[in-house]
Structures are given as C-alpha cells and as structure tokens.
Design a protein around this motif. Structure first.
Motif, PDB file in Angstrom:
ATOM      1  N   ASN A 295       0.818  -1.211   0.000  1.00  0.00           N
ATOM      2  CA  ASN A 295       0.000   0.000   0.000  1.00  0.00           C
ATOM      3  C   ASN A 295       0.851   1.259   0.000  1.00  0.00           C
ATOM      4  N   ALA A 296       2.025   1.179   0.581  1.00  0.00           N
ATOM      5  CA  ALA A 296       2.928   2.327   0.530  1.00  0.00           C
ATOM      6  C   ALA A 296       3.299   2.637  -0.914  1.00  0.00           C
ATOM      7  N   VAL A 427       0.637   0.828   7.566  1.00  0.00           N
ATOM      8  CA  VAL A 427       1.716   1.071   6.601  1.00  0.00           C
ATOM      9  C   VAL A 427       1.486   2.390   5.869  1.00  0.00           C
ATOM     10  N   THR A 428       0.240   2.648   5.479  1.00  0.00           N
ATOM     11  CA  THR A 428      -0.077   3.893   4.779  1.00  0.00           C
ATOM     12  C   THR A 428       0.205   5.106   5.658  1.00  0.00           C
ATOM     13  N   PHE A 433       6.546   8.984   7.467  1.00  0.00           N
ATOM     14  CA  PHE A 433       7.531   9.129   8.533  1.00  0.00           C
ATOM     15  C   PHE A 433       8.781   8.302   8.247  1.00  0.00           C
ATOM     16  N   LEU A 434       8.557   7.101   7.697  1.00  0.00           N
ATOM     17  CA  LEU A 434       9.690   6.250   7.328  1.00  0.00           C
ATOM     18  C   LEU A 434      10.522   6.891   6.220  1.00  0.00           C
ATOM     19  N   ALA A 440      15.978   5.316   1.255  1.00  0.00           N
ATOM     20  CA  ALA A 440      16.567   4.026   0.864  1.00  0.00           C
ATOM     21  C   ALA A 440      16.317   2.978   1.939  1.00  0.00           C
ATOM     22  N   GLY A 441      16.481   3.367   3.200  1.00  0.00           N
ATOM     23  CA  GLY A 441      16.291   2.428   4.299  1.00  0.00           C
ATOM     24  C   GLY A 441      14.873   1.876   4.365  1.00  0.00           C
ATOM     25  N   THR A 442      13.892   2.708   4.020  1.00  0.00           N
ATOM     26  CA  THR A 442      12.493   2.259   4.024  1.00  0.00           C
ATOM     27  C   THR A 442      12.289   1.085   3.078  1.00  0.00           C
TER      28      THR A 442
END
Length: 482
Positions: A295-296, A427-428, A433-434, A440-442
C-alpha cells in the motif's frame, strides 16, 4: 482414531475426508467449470471490482487524480478535509471486517454480499449528491464498511462453490477484479468529472445485487445450518445436472455433523492449540502481505517517482498496465504450480523490487550515478507491483478461505480480515515518517520483510492445491472430542 474400540469424531472426520479425497482425486479430471460456477463466481467478484474502484478514488492512490482536484475545488475542501475523506474508508472497512464473519454465518453468503453492496451503493450515491464534507465522508465510510465485509465473504463464497482442482484459480479472480477496478477507474477518471465517476461506481453494485437472485447459495453454508436438501440441490446446480454428487455431498455432511458434536466455538477459542497452525498461517500471510509495502508503493507511487526524479504520471501508467496481465497469469498458474511455489516466487520478486527501489534512492547521493536513479526507481516499483500481482496479492485470500473449519470460519476469517485492513492503515500512515527517516532504508526494510515471507511460506504454509476443503481443514486443525 479409535480409542479402546470407540470411534471418536476425529476418526469419523479423517475417514470421511480420506474417502472423499480419494474419490475426488480419482475424478479430478471430470471436475469442470460449469456455467453456473462461472456465472456465480463472476457475480461474486463484482464485489471485488467495487473494492478496487473504491480504492482508486482514494486521495493518495498513484497520483494527484482528477477526482481529488475536482472534489477539493467544487466543495472547497482543504487538503486536511480531503485526507479525512480518503482515509475514512479504511476505518469503515475495519468495522465491516470485524462483523463480516458473523454476518456471513447468520444471513448466508449471498445475502451478505447483497447487504454489503447496498452499503456501497448508498455510499456512492451520497458522494454523488454531496454538497458538504460530512456527507462526502459518510458516503466514503459506507463504502468502506461494504468492502470490508466483501473482502471476507467473496473469497469464502467462491472457495466453497468451486471444484477442488479449480478452486485456487477461481478464488484468485477476486484479486484480478480488484486490479481491474483500480485500473478502469483510473483511466475513466482522467476524462470525466468526479460526480460522474461516483455514478459509474454504482453500476457494479447494482449488477451484483441483481445477479445474486440467479446464483445458488454456498452448499457448505446450507449444510452448516442443517438444510441438507437445499445443500444437495445447490451442489447439483453447481456441478451440473448430470454430475454425480452423492460422495461430495456425503463428505460435506459427515464433516459438518462431526463439527456439530463439538461445543460451540467462541472468539477466544480461536487461540486454542488445535487452531494455532491455521491461525498463524492466516494472520501471518496478511501481516507479511501488508508490511511488505504494497500500500505504501500503491498509494504513493507518484511521490516515489517524483522523489527519484522520474515522471510520476508515466510511472503510474506503467503500474496500471502491468498489474492486470500479471494478476491474470497468477490466476492461470494457481492450480498448476500450486500456492506455495507461486507465493515464494512472488515474495522473491517483491523483495527484489523493493531492493532495487532502495538502491535507486541510495544512488541519489552519488553524482556519477544520479542519472541512473530514475530508471532504477521505475524498474524497482514495476518489478514489485508485477510480482505482487502474481501471487502475494491474491493467494493469502485464497488460503484464508481454505484453512479454517466451518465452526471457526466466521471468527477466524473476521480476525484475519481485520488484521489485513489494520496493516493497510498502519503502513499507509507511517510510510511518510519512514521516508523522512531514510528513503533508501524504508525500501530495504520492505525488502527484508518480503524476504522473510519466503521463509514463512517454506516453513509453515501448506500446499492446498487439489485437496478438498474438508481434507485441508482437518489436516491443519485436529478435531478432538470435548
């Protein structure tokens, strides 16, 4: 098994499923997609199309859509007010998911689909005539409630009416129609106003409501409430008027009668040891599906592409083009390759897609490779979306519809559906925030979760291809006399 010469419910059930499964395996080639099965599935998945079309009108799906711009301008909404409109559907879906199992058990699968579509229909009408934000939100909430129930009852109904050798493919049509609804509404929304879009949204609702009068009820639900003659009649319609159904009907009846000997199951009974494996598999697949980042990526694809320096509209069009064909490929492979293999291939692809997307953002910090970043972002998101459509999108719902016995199906199915919608919301909500923490880390995090899915499937998820529902359920949920 027998203890001191006494036949227990478990031994009756094992004997029934063993005899029934041997009969069905011997006659698997004779199982056909009859006209009634095809028609019933087609009408049921109109609800999945509604699910997809409603999701596509969300404020954050893919790009700054014409629907979003039109609604905000016509009604004078702020971005915060429109965000409420976009997100409130998930709240309604959670409420619907909580109630879905009990409603489907009380009213039956057909009536539950009809009631759900009424909520969706009323919701679309409310949006159509809205002049104020509260009516807009009420309509969106109503649609959310309807699709929360539909997301449970549609795969359950399809799984319960189809022959075992076709069950996977037919149940996965649920996901195909979700993708089709999303894609169709996206394309149509480019050319027409948001009110006309809402009016078009009522059409599949009416098609399903009308079509439900012409399809049979689930034979297994009819057996559960003791309507044996209606059960056999529905089964005969589904298998063909000249088909031999006596052994399949006897297997269903033996299984239901054995369950009836057990005490009534309550919500907290789901957490007994005998249901641990099926509950772990059902909940685990939904958690991994949602926290793998679907969903992200779907909701914020435009932002991802723009952040990577690529055209958002071109990237989103590419997503729409790729998801329907690959979902169709998954439907065709479902009862050929089996659930486990397709799930692991799909999870591997989503892991690779997220990893490539993460690399694209990582390269933005290096001047020499900055021009490669937009291409990798497009490739990564495309690989993810295509791989997800192949298996991870639909198979968790297929397995959910197969693994829970009738005595806990309503409670367990509701729990699994709630977990899915809660994960979708979480997740949405946290994605932005992520992304602020590390772009990249997300995506590397999502890639790791998708990789974990491969191990989860390999260790815990059973292969259900070519097995009767009764055989699957008794192997995963050993039933003992209380």
């Amino acid at each position: 098994m027998e203890e001191d010469g006494v036949t227990t419910p478990e031994s009756l059930l094992l004997t029934a499923t063993s005899d029934g499964s041997r009969h069905n395996r011997n006659n698997e080639s004779a199982s056909q997609a009859t006209r009634v099965v095809v028609m019933s599935t087609s009408i049921a998945v109109c609800g999945s199309y509604v699910f997809g079309s409603a999701s596509m009108v969300d404020a954050q799906v893919g790009f700054s859509s014409p629907a979003q711009t039109g609604i905000m301008n016509d009604l004078g909404l702020s971005l915060e007010e429109y965000s409420v409109f976009g997100s409130i559907m998930t709240i309604g879906a959670m409420i619907g998911a909580v109630m879905s199992g009990k409603i489907a058990d009380h009213f039956g699968r057909r009536m539950t689909m009809g009631l759900s579509e009424m909520f969706c229909f009323v919701g679309w009408l409310a949006i159509l005539v809205s002049e104020v934000s509260w009516l807009l939100d009420a309509g969106r909430l109503s649609i959310g409630y309807g699709i929360g129930v539909l997301s449970y009852v549609v795969p359950i109904y399809v799984a319960e009416i189809t022959p075992q050798n076709l069950r996977g493919s037919f149940t996965t049509v649920n996901q195909l129609m979700i993708c089709t609804g999303m894609s169709a509404m996206w394309i149509i929304g480019i050319f027409i106003s948001w009110r006309t879009l809402a009016l078009i949204g009522t059409i599949p609702c009416l098609l399903q409501i009308f079509g439900l009068f012409f399809i049979p009820e689930s034979p297994r639900w009819l057996a559960k409430i003791g309507q044996w003659e209606d059960c056999k009649s529905a089964l005969q319609r589904l298998r063909g008027e000249n088909a031999e159904i006596s052994k399949e009907a006897a297997e269903i009846r033996d299984y239901i009668e054995t369950l009836d000997q057990l005490s009534e199951t309550r919500v907290f009974d789901l957490f007994q040891t005998k249901y641990a494996k099926s509950l772990t598999v059902g909940v685990g697949l939904m958690v991994l599906q949602q926290f793998g980042g679907v969903n992200a990526i779907a909701f914020y694809a435009n932002s991802i592409f723009i952040s990577a320096g690529f055209s958002g509209s071109i990237g989103t069009i590419a997503l729409v083009i790729v998801q329907v064909p690959l979902t169709l490929v998954g439907v065709l492979l479902m009862d050929v390759s089996g659930r486990r293999l397709l799930l692991m291939v799909s999870a591997a692809g989503t892991s690779l897609g997220c990893f490539i997307t993460g690399i694209s953002f990582l390269l933005q910090g290096f001047q020499d490779y900055k021009g490669l970043s937009p291409v990798l972002a497009l490739v990564g998101v495309m690989v993810f979306k295509g791989s997800f459509s192949l298996g991870m999108g639909g198979i968790p719902w297929v397995i959910m519809s197969e693994i829970f016995p009738m005595n806990i199906k309503s409670s367990a199915g509701s729990l699994v559906t709630v977990v899915n919608w809660t994960g979708s919301w979480a997740v949405t909500y946290f994605f932005n925030f992520l992304m602020k923490w590390s772009t990249a880390g997300t995506f590397f995090l999502f890639s790791s979760i998708c990789g974990l899915t491969i191990l989860f499937v390999a260790k815990l998820v059973p292969e259900t291809k070519g097995r009767t529902l009764e055989e699957i359920q008794v192997s995963m949920n050993p039933i003992k006399e209380n």
